[in-house]
Design a protein around this motif. Structure first.
Motif, PDB file in Angstrom:
ATOM      1  N   MET A 111       0.851  -1.186   0.000  1.00 47.67           N
ATOM      2  CA  MET A 111       0.000   0.000   0.000  1.00 47.67           C
ATOM      3  C   MET A 111       0.885   1.233   0.000  1.00 47.67           C
ATOM      4  SD  MET A 111      -3.148  -1.066   2.459  1.00 47.67           S
ATOM      5  CE  MET A 111      -4.308  -0.205   1.424  1.00 47.67           C
ATOM      6  N   VAL A 112       0.327   2.346  -0.545  1.00 48.46           N
ATOM      7  CA  VAL A 112       1.056   3.605  -0.570  1.00 48.46           C
ATOM      8  C   VAL A 112       0.550   4.467   0.577  1.00 48.46           C
ATOM      9  CG1 VAL A 112       1.592   5.676  -1.882  1.00 48.46           C
ATOM     10  CG2 VAL A 112       1.361   3.490  -3.063  1.00 48.46           C
ATOM     11  N   MET A 113       1.470   4.857   1.462  1.00 53.72           N
ATOM     12  CA  MET A 113       1.149   5.765   2.570  1.00 53.72           C
ATOM     13  C   MET A 113       1.594   7.170   2.177  1.00 53.72           C
ATOM     14  SD  MET A 113      -0.288   4.286   5.166  1.00 53.72           S
ATOM     15  CE  MET A 113      -0.078   5.652   6.286  1.00 53.72           C
ATOM     16  N   VAL A 114       0.672   8.173   2.335  1.00 56.42           N
ATOM     17  CA  VAL A 114       0.972   9.538   1.905  1.00 56.42           C
ATOM     18  C   VAL A 114       0.479  10.526   2.957  1.00 56.42           C
ATOM     19  CG1 VAL A 114       0.457  11.305   0.163  1.00 56.42           C
ATOM     20  CG2 VAL A 114       0.863   8.935  -0.544  1.00 56.42           C
ATOM     21  N   SER A 115       1.286  11.544   3.199  1.00 56.78           N
ATOM     22  CA  SER A 115       0.837  12.675   4.016  1.00 56.78           C
ATOM     23  C   SER A 115       0.489  13.821   3.075  1.00 56.78           C
ATOM     24  CB  SER A 115       1.919  13.107   4.998  1.00 56.78           C
ATOM     25  OG  SER A 115       3.023  13.671   4.311  1.00 56.78           O
ATOM     26  N   ASP A 116      -0.443  14.715   3.501  1.00 53.58           N
ATOM     27  CA  ASP A 116      -0.835  15.795   2.588  1.00 53.58           C
ATOM     28  C   ASP A 116       0.270  16.843   2.432  1.00 53.58           C
ATOM     29  OD1 ASP A 116      -0.962  17.172   4.944  1.00 53.58           O
ATOM     30  OD2 ASP A 116      -3.039  17.840   4.724  1.00 53.58           O
ATOM     31  N   ALA A 117       1.397  16.644   3.169  1.00 54.92           N
ATOM     32  CA  ALA A 117       2.555  17.521   2.960  1.00 54.92           C
ATOM     33  C   ALA A 117       3.333  17.120   1.719  1.00 54.92           C
ATOM     34  CB  ALA A 117       3.468  17.480   4.175  1.00 54.92           C
ATOM     35  N   GLY A 118       2.918  16.009   1.074  1.00 57.28           N
ATOM     36  CA  GLY A 118       3.547  15.611  -0.185  1.00 57.28           C
ATOM     37  C   GLY A 118       4.654  14.591  -0.042  1.00 57.28           C
ATOM     38  N   TYR A 119       4.653  13.801   1.038  1.00 54.78           N
ATOM     39  CA  TYR A 119       5.658  12.759   1.238  1.00 54.78           C
ATOM     40  C   TYR A 119       4.954  11.394   1.328  1.00 54.78           C
ATOM     41  CZ  TYR A 119       8.990  16.468   2.267  1.00 54.78           C
ATOM     42  OH  TYR A 119       9.795  17.575   2.181  1.00 54.78           O
ATOM     43  N   GLY A 120       5.658  10.325   0.896  1.00 56.06           N
ATOM     44  CA  GLY A 120       5.045   9.012   0.962  1.00 56.06           C
ATOM     45  C   GLY A 120       6.030   7.889   0.719  1.00 56.06           C
ATOM     46  N   PHE A 121       5.547   6.672   0.923  1.00 53.68           N
ATOM     47  CA  PHE A 121       6.355   5.458   0.716  1.00 53.68           C
ATOM     48  C   PHE A 121       5.411   4.273   0.568  1.00 53.68           C
ATOM     49  CE2 PHE A 121       5.852   6.189   5.243  1.00 53.68           C
ATOM     50  CZ  PHE A 121       5.492   4.946   5.754  1.00 53.68           C
ATOM     51  N   VAL A 122       5.985   3.132   0.204  1.00 54.11           N
ATOM     52  CA  VAL A 122       5.222   1.892   0.055  1.00 54.11           C
ATOM     53  C   VAL A 122       5.457   1.032   1.292  1.00 54.11           C
ATOM     54  CG1 VAL A 122       4.900  -0.204  -1.315  1.00 54.11           C
ATOM     55  CG2 VAL A 122       5.364   1.975  -2.456  1.00 54.11           C
ATOM     56  N   VAL A 123       4.367   0.471   1.829  1.00 53.19           N
ATOM     57  CA  VAL A 123       4.444  -0.344   3.038  1.00 53.19           C
ATOM     58  C   VAL A 123       3.616  -1.609   2.838  1.00 53.19           C
ATOM     59  CG1 VAL A 123       2.437   0.776   4.118  1.00 53.19           C
ATOM     60  CG2 VAL A 123       4.177  -0.261   5.562  1.00 53.19           C
ATOM     61  N   THR A 124       3.968  -2.698   3.520  1.00 56.05           N
ATOM     62  CA  THR A 124       3.188  -3.939   3.426  1.00 56.05           C
ATOM     63  C   THR A 124       2.156  -3.994   4.546  1.00 56.05           C
ATOM     64  OG1 THR A 124       4.705  -5.199   4.823  1.00 56.05           O
ATOM     65  CG2 THR A 124       5.163  -5.171   2.443  1.00 56.05           C
ATOM     66  N   GLY A 125       1.148  -4.849   4.362  1.00 58.17           N
ATOM     67  CA  GLY A 125       0.114  -5.008   5.380  1.00 58.17           C
ATOM     68  C   GLY A 125       0.676  -5.480   6.698  1.00 58.17           C
TER      69      GLY A 125
END
Length: 750
Positions: free
Chosen positions: A601-615
């Motif tokens: 899944m893609v985790m994103v903050s509305d500040a414009g940063y993110g990464f991919v994480v597993t369940g």
């Protein structure tokens, strides 16, 4: 009448309490270590065991005799050699008689001597009868042949052997356990033939390594058919250090869909195993088991039948769970701490134990041969004198008849010794018949031949070792048997997780705006049609299975997880998540998910940063959760999006200023937690003032359509229409068409 007392301290030893107690405790410690708890490397017995075996031999209770009451033996042991409790002595005797406790029992019992399910269920000593087992001959046959040192018993009225002259390394064959003061011992039993073969190897090749020895001694051999599953490399390490741990696992097979357990680990009670499995069934932790039966009987000492609920149940997974959660798999400590030939306790490696025992055995045989040689030479000496008397019979008779002191005259006349003279005077006349000369000379020839053989053996270390080797092989053939505990390397057993034990039924988990959660059966549930508490309403719902974990993400970027089957039913209002979880003060629950462990899944903050994480990385067993995504000041977490194909999927990011950037998901880092990388270029000052932020993002497959919503307007962009917005991750992106400067939402259509 006044009585006076002498209060002087003359003749009284004065010692400090600290010194006295220290010395007294040390004396007690040494007594327990040397004379109670630890075995001797020579015969592998503790003092009480040695005294029981010796007392039974003195009562002529050998393997061919009739059984006698155990109380008779215990009485003799206590009265003559071992002034301790009768119950402790009898229990030591019982242990040596139980074939499920001793690999090679020393006592042959008759009556109730306990059962594998309850070794302590033996009858009182007044009811049971016993004699020595055939194997005890290994310890006793050389006892009266000058092979042992004799020590006074506790009251000095008689002697007892310090160590029995064992013909085999009984310490390794039967093993032992004991707890002393400050030290303990746990020597596992071994197979007689394997140990004898290893001894022969060390006699033939004294420089053989431990690895060479372990070619013969593969591992311990317990008195049970259960498997030893410790890897060979680990067993080798145990033999090298003298310390470690072994694992045994029950043996089972599948018979017409039922699991049948036929052998349990050493000293594991079948009744206890059944109790452990039944307890899990009652606690509903074994829903895949329908029934449990104990079919053990005289012909099948161990037969436990487990009946699965259906033929779809994996018996392998079921047994792995039971191995991990019951005594069907047990560990056994190894600590080869024994009293060596130097009289000191020490933890010894396997090769050292065998080498030291061989020194003991060679010395024992040397004593035996020397004892026999002395007897032969003494007899030859007597026969020599007797022959002199026979050849001068008339003169001898004349001296005996007429002399006042015939012994002295005989010694002077014929030059014989005092012993020879006594023997001649004690000889009956009938032994001086004509045929006796032939018998005397014949016996002399045989004894002279035996004397030469004994002297040759004693004079050659090589011949002595060959004799030891020959006797070891003969005893191995007489008393040896096949290995009972097979050595099979198995993987580590894994207990089924709580979610694995729950039926995988479809469920819908609903979360309200105020953080109340509930779960309804099926995927047809309409969460908007449910009733909510006053002032509360529907916020988010997710579909999954009852055996999954539900993940909650709060406004602080922390994630939490709860098993879906533990959530309250959808019939009521549910319960607040704050009752089960402990979010930071002021944090609210924003998202609810039910990803599989492998789901990306893609985790994103509305500040414009993110990464991919597993369940799996989103889950946390901690009530306080885990810090999943690090949020910059005033930033919010956005609902995560599912990645179907990490290598092929694209990510579309839209800001409140109407800027859109599309790039490959593979450009994002895969993290278990953190802030992530910059997705779209938002100027730092505008981000800090909250003038620009990410309003939404979507994961796109190459064939999908991106739909943007701005008020009542919608804009559908096929993948080919997105080329204008594609760019490197972190770029500013391009402006959307007029009318879509304020995008409210975006979603994907296939």
């Amino acid at each position: 009448m006044t009585q006076s007392y002498d209060l002087s301290l003359e003749g009284v030893e004065r010692r400090s309490m600290a010194e006295f107690t220290e010395q007294a405790y040390l004396n007690y410690s040494m007594y327990v270590i040397m004379d109670r708890a630890l075995p001797h490397i020579g015969d592998g017995l503790k003092p009480v065991q040695r005294r029981i075996v010796y007392a039974m031999s003195e009562l002529n209770l050998d393997a061919d005799s009739k059984h006698k009451k155990s109380a008779r033996t215990v009485g003799d042991v206590l009265g003559k050699y071992h002034p301790h409790g009768d119950i402790a002595c009898y229990e030591a005797m019982v242990l040596m008689a139980q074939p499920f406790s001793y690999r090679y029992p020393l006592v042959d019992g008759q009556g109730n001597w306990g059962a594998p399910d309850d070794p302590k269920s033996f009858a009182a000593m007044r009811y049971t009868e016993a004699r020595l087992a055939r194997y005890s001959e290994v310890l006793l046959t050389e006892l009266g042949q000058g092979t042992v040192d004799w020590i006074p018993n506790f009251d000095g009225t008689m002697n007892e052997p310090a160590v029995l002259p064992a013909r085999l390394p009984n310490l390794l064959l039967n093993g032992t356990t004991g707890i002393a003061v400050g030290m303990a011992t746990d020597v596992p039993p071994h197979n007689l033939r394997e140990v004898a073969a290893a001894c022969v190897l060390l006699l033939d090749k004294p420089k053989s390594t431990l690895e060479d020895v372990c070619e013969h001694i593969q591992g311990p051999d317990y008195p049970t058919d259960a498997e030893i599953i410790t890897p060979r490399a680990d067993i080798l390490k145990i033999y090298q250090s003298g310390r470690g741990s072994l694992r045994m696992r029950a043996i089972y097979h599948v018979d017409d869909g039922d699991v049948v357990i036929t052998a349990l680990p050493h000293q594991v009670s079948g009744a206890k195993v059944i109790e452990q499995i039944a307890a899990q069934m009652q606690a509903k932790k074994l829903p895949m088991v329908a029934d449990l039966r104990d079919e053990s009987d005289h012909e099948n000492p161990c037969r436990i039948v487990i009946i699965p609920r259906s033929n779809r149940v994996s018996t392998t997974e079921l047994m792995q769970h039971l191995f991990a959660t019951t005594d069907l798999e047990s560990s056994y400590r190894v600590n080869t701490n024994v009293i060596g030939l130097d009289g000191r306790p020490q933890v010894k490696d396997l090769r050292s134990m065998l080498m030291e025992w061989l020194v003991f055995r060679v010395d024992t045989i040397r004593k035996r041969l020397q004892f026999r040689l002395d007897r032969v030479e003494k007899r030859l000496h007597l026969l020599e004198g007797l022959l002199i008397a026979f050849l001068n019979l008339d003169e001898v008779i004349e001296i005996i008849r007429n002399e006042e002191h015939p012994k002295a005259v005989l010694m002077e006349r014929f030059g014989i010794s005092d012993t020879q003279a006594d023997y001649i005077l004690d000889t009956r006349l009938r032994q001086l018949a004509r045929l006796e000369e032939m018998k005397i000379r014949g016996e002399q020839d045989e004894l002279a031949k035996e004397q030469a053989e004994l002297q040759a053996l004693l004079g050659s270390e090589a011949k002595l070792k060959r004799l030891v080797r020959k006797e070891l092989l003969a005893d191995a053939k007489t008393y040896g048997d096949e290995r009972r505990s097979p050595l099979v390397e198995r993987g580590e057993a894994r207990a089924l997780a709580e979610t694995d034990l729950v039926p995988a039924e479809p469920v819908t988990v609903v979360m309200s705006e105020q953080g109340w959660v509930r779960s309804g059966r099926g995927h047809e549930l309409d969460p908007t049609g449910l009733s909510y508490k006053a002032g509360d309403g529907f916020k988010q719902a997710v579909q999954g299975r009852s055996n999954q974990f539900v993940v909650f993400i709060d406004s602080a970027g922390r994630s939490y997880s709860l098993p879906a089957h533990t959530l309250p039913a959808a019939r009521g209002h549910g319960e607040p998540l704050s009752g089960r979880l402990s979010p930071p003060a002021g944090a609210t629950f924003e998202c609810v998910l039910m990803p599989s462990d492998e789901q990306q899944m893609v985790m994103v903050s509305d500040a414009g940063y993110g990464f991919v994480v597993t369940g799996a990385d989103m889950q946390s067993k901690n009530k306080a959760g885990k810090a999943l995504i690090t949020l910059p000041k005033a930033a919010r977490v956005l609902p995560p999006q599912v990645v179907n194909d990490f290598a092929e999927d694209w990510l579309a990011v839209v800001t409140n200023e109407g800027r859109l950037l599309v790039f490959k998901v593979a450009d994002l880092p895969q993290l278990s937690r953190g802030k992530g990388n910059k997705l779209i270029g938002i100027p730092t000052d505008r981000a800090a003032k909250r003038e620009e932020w990410v309003v939404g993002f979507a994961v796109l497959a190459p064939q999908a359509t991106l739909v943007l919503v701005a008020g009542k307007r919608t804009l559908s962009l096929k993948f080919t229409d997105l080329e204008h917005y594609q760019g490197e991750r972190g770029r500013r992106g391009n402006k959307l068409p007029r009318g879509f400067q304020r995008v409210d939402a975006l979603h994907v259509e296939l």
